[in-house]
Design a protein around this motif. Structure first.
Motif, PDB file in Angstrom:
ATOM      1  N   LEU A   8       0.851  -1.184   0.000  1.00  0.00           N
ATOM      2  CA  LEU A   8       0.000   0.000   0.000  1.00  0.00           C
ATOM      3  C   LEU A   8       0.893   1.244   0.000  1.00  0.00           C
ATOM      4  O   LEU A   8       2.075   1.160   0.353  1.00  0.00           O
ATOM      5  CB  LEU A   8      -0.896  -0.009   1.245  1.00  0.00           C
ATOM      6  N   PRO A   9       0.366   2.408  -0.380  1.00  0.00           N
ATOM      7  CA  PRO A   9       1.208   3.612  -0.432  1.00  0.00           C
ATOM      8  C   PRO A   9       1.959   3.910   0.872  1.00  0.00           C
ATOM      9  O   PRO A   9       3.151   4.225   0.848  1.00  0.00           O
ATOM     10  CB  PRO A   9       0.210   4.731  -0.759  1.00  0.00           C
ATOM     11  N   LYS A  10       1.275   3.793   2.016  1.00  0.00           N
ATOM     12  CA  LYS A  10       1.941   4.034   3.305  1.00  0.00           C
ATOM     13  C   LYS A  10       3.045   3.017   3.564  1.00  0.00           C
ATOM     14  O   LYS A  10       4.104   3.338   4.087  1.00  0.00           O
ATOM     15  CB  LYS A  10       0.910   3.950   4.437  1.00  0.00           C
ATOM     16  N   ALA A  32      -6.166  -0.631  13.141  1.00  0.00           N
ATOM     17  CA  ALA A  32      -6.209  -2.024  12.687  1.00  0.00           C
ATOM     18  C   ALA A  32      -6.485  -2.062  11.192  1.00  0.00           C
ATOM     19  O   ALA A  32      -7.258  -1.262  10.675  1.00  0.00           O
ATOM     20  CB  ALA A  32      -7.311  -2.777  13.439  1.00  0.00           C
ATOM     21  N   GLY A  33      -5.827  -2.972  10.513  1.00  0.00           N
ATOM     22  CA  GLY A  33      -6.027  -3.120   9.078  1.00  0.00           C
ATOM     23  C   GLY A  33      -5.150  -2.214   8.236  1.00  0.00           C
ATOM     24  O   GLY A  33      -5.284  -2.175   7.015  1.00  0.00           O
ATOM     25  N   GLY A  34      -4.226  -1.497   8.871  1.00  0.00           N
ATOM     26  CA  GLY A  34      -3.363  -0.571   8.143  1.00  0.00           C
ATOM     27  C   GLY A  34      -2.129  -1.195   7.523  1.00  0.00           C
ATOM     28  O   GLY A  34      -1.347  -0.516   6.888  1.00  0.00           O
ATOM     29  N   ILE A  38       1.601  -7.079   8.145  1.00  0.00           N
ATOM     30  CA  ILE A  38       2.032  -7.586   6.838  1.00  0.00           C
ATOM     31  C   ILE A  38       3.409  -7.038   6.501  1.00  0.00           C
ATOM     32  O   ILE A  38       4.311  -7.776   6.097  1.00  0.00           O
ATOM     33  CB  ILE A  38       1.010  -7.217   5.731  1.00  0.00           C
ATOM     34  N   LEU A  39       3.595  -5.722   6.668  1.00  0.00           N
ATOM     35  CA  LEU A  39       4.879  -5.103   6.361  1.00  0.00           C
ATOM     36  C   LEU A  39       5.978  -5.653   7.264  1.00  0.00           C
ATOM     37  O   LEU A  39       7.069  -5.982   6.800  1.00  0.00           O
ATOM     38  CB  LEU A  39       4.781  -3.579   6.501  1.00  0.00           C
TER      39      LEU A  39
END
Length: 108
Positions: A8-10, A32-34, A38-39
């Motif tokens: 994602l962009p962030k 949550a969900g940001g 994952i990163l």
């Protein structure tokens, strides 16, 4: 193994900061969900592969929360990049190259 995922962009901004020699500290937060887990899992997998026989850690409020959240994210990332040279145990992830990601309880 495919070692690139679509960020994602962030997440892309954070990844670029991680790889910048000019940045020495990085904070990445949000709701949550940001994409934090994952990163983080992606970074840990790539580093655990690149540096055999190393030990890493990931922690949350409790070991249960770490297991419940991180194992799901780790499994998703591993599948995305086609990586399957690891095994889960109760409190850690062991890589076939000897690297280990330990789960920590950070409640204190």
């Amino acid at each position: 193994m495919e070692s690139v995922i679509n960020l994602l962009p962030k997440q892309s901004l954070a990844w670029d900061a991680w790889e910048s020699p000019n940045i020495t500290e990085l904070g990445y937060g949000g709701a949550a969900g940001g994409g934090k887990s994952i990163l983080g899992c992606y970074w840990l997998i790539l580093n655990s592969i690149a540096y055999p026989d190393t030990r890493w850690f990931i922690g949350r409020d409790s070991l249960k929360d770490t297991r419940d959240s991180v194992l799901i994210s780790f499994g998703k990332v591993a599948k995305m990049i086609g990586f399957n040279e690891y095994s889960f145990s109760d409190n850690e992830i062991k890589f076939n190259n000897g690297s280990i990601i330990s789960f920590l309880d950070l409640s204190f």
